[in-house]
Design a protein around this motif. Structure first.
Motif, PDB file in Angstrom:
ATOM      1  N   LEU A 188       5.560 -30.306  30.237  1.00 14.61           N
ATOM      2  CA  LEU A 188       4.180 -30.636  30.598  1.00 14.61           C
ATOM      3  C   LEU A 188       3.746 -31.926  29.914  1.00 14.61           C
ATOM      4  CD1 LEU A 188       1.396 -30.140  31.811  1.00 14.61           C
ATOM      5  CD2 LEU A 188       0.952 -28.536  29.921  1.00 14.61           C
ATOM      6  N   ALA A 205      -4.115 -31.647  31.140  1.00 13.99           N
ATOM      7  CA  ALA A 205      -3.222 -30.867  31.994  1.00 13.99           C
ATOM      8  C   ALA A 205      -3.861 -30.427  33.315  1.00 13.99           C
ATOM      9  CB  ALA A 205      -2.673 -29.667  31.220  1.00 13.99           C
ATOM     10  N   LEU A 242       2.537 -35.301  31.792  1.00 12.32           N
ATOM     11  CA  LEU A 242       1.237 -35.926  31.532  1.00 12.32           C
ATOM     12  C   LEU A 242       1.389 -37.399  31.162  1.00 12.32           C
ATOM     13  CD1 LEU A 242      -0.527 -33.059  29.581  1.00 12.32           C
ATOM     14  CD2 LEU A 242      -1.358 -34.117  31.695  1.00 12.32           C
ATOM     15  N   ASP A 267      -2.171 -28.129  36.019  1.00 12.72           N
ATOM     16  CA  ASP A 267      -1.702 -27.121  35.065  1.00 12.72           C
ATOM     17  C   ASP A 267      -2.897 -26.671  34.227  1.00 12.72           C
ATOM     18  OD1 ASP A 267      -0.610 -25.928  32.609  1.00 12.72           O
ATOM     19  OD2 ASP A 267       1.323 -26.638  33.359  1.00 12.72           O
TER      20      ASP A 267
END
Length: 108
Positions: A35, A53, A39, A58
């Motif tokens: 993640l 996120a 990003l 997310d």
């Protein structure tokens, strides 16, 4: 602006439901490295200096920020919290990739 490569997440725009949801805290030991990479890649592709996120779909509490003038890698924050600070405020114009073409002056 050229189209983002398929491997880079698209930035969600105002009106997307994920932007209105309460983010989920990241559990101790939970791996957020993929993640964080997504990003940072999306932030760079979309010419930003910060991204959360939920902006790439997310719902976890993870953000990345970068100060290009500092010459350091982006800072990844997991479960960030705002705290009261003491000192002078600085006013600067800021925008948000989820609200294209909207810029406001903020005191921080």
């Amino acid at each position: 602006m050229p189209a983002a490569p398929e491997s880079v997440s698209a930035v969600r725009r105002f009106g997307d439901r994920v932007l209105r949801q309460r983010c989920r805290e990241v559990s101790a030991g939970e791996d957020v490295s993929d993640l964080a990479r997504a990003l940072v890649d999306a932030m760079a592709t979309h010419d930003g200096v910060g991204l959360a996120a939920p902006q790439i779909g997310d719902p976890r509490r993870v953000i990345v920020v970068e100060d290009p003038a500092a010459g350091r890698p982006p800072l990844v924050m997991v479960n960030p919290r705002l705290e009261e600070t003491v000192g002078p405020l600085h006013v600067a114009e800021e925008g948000c990739r989820s609200f294209p073409d909207l810029y406001v002056h903020l005191s921080r």
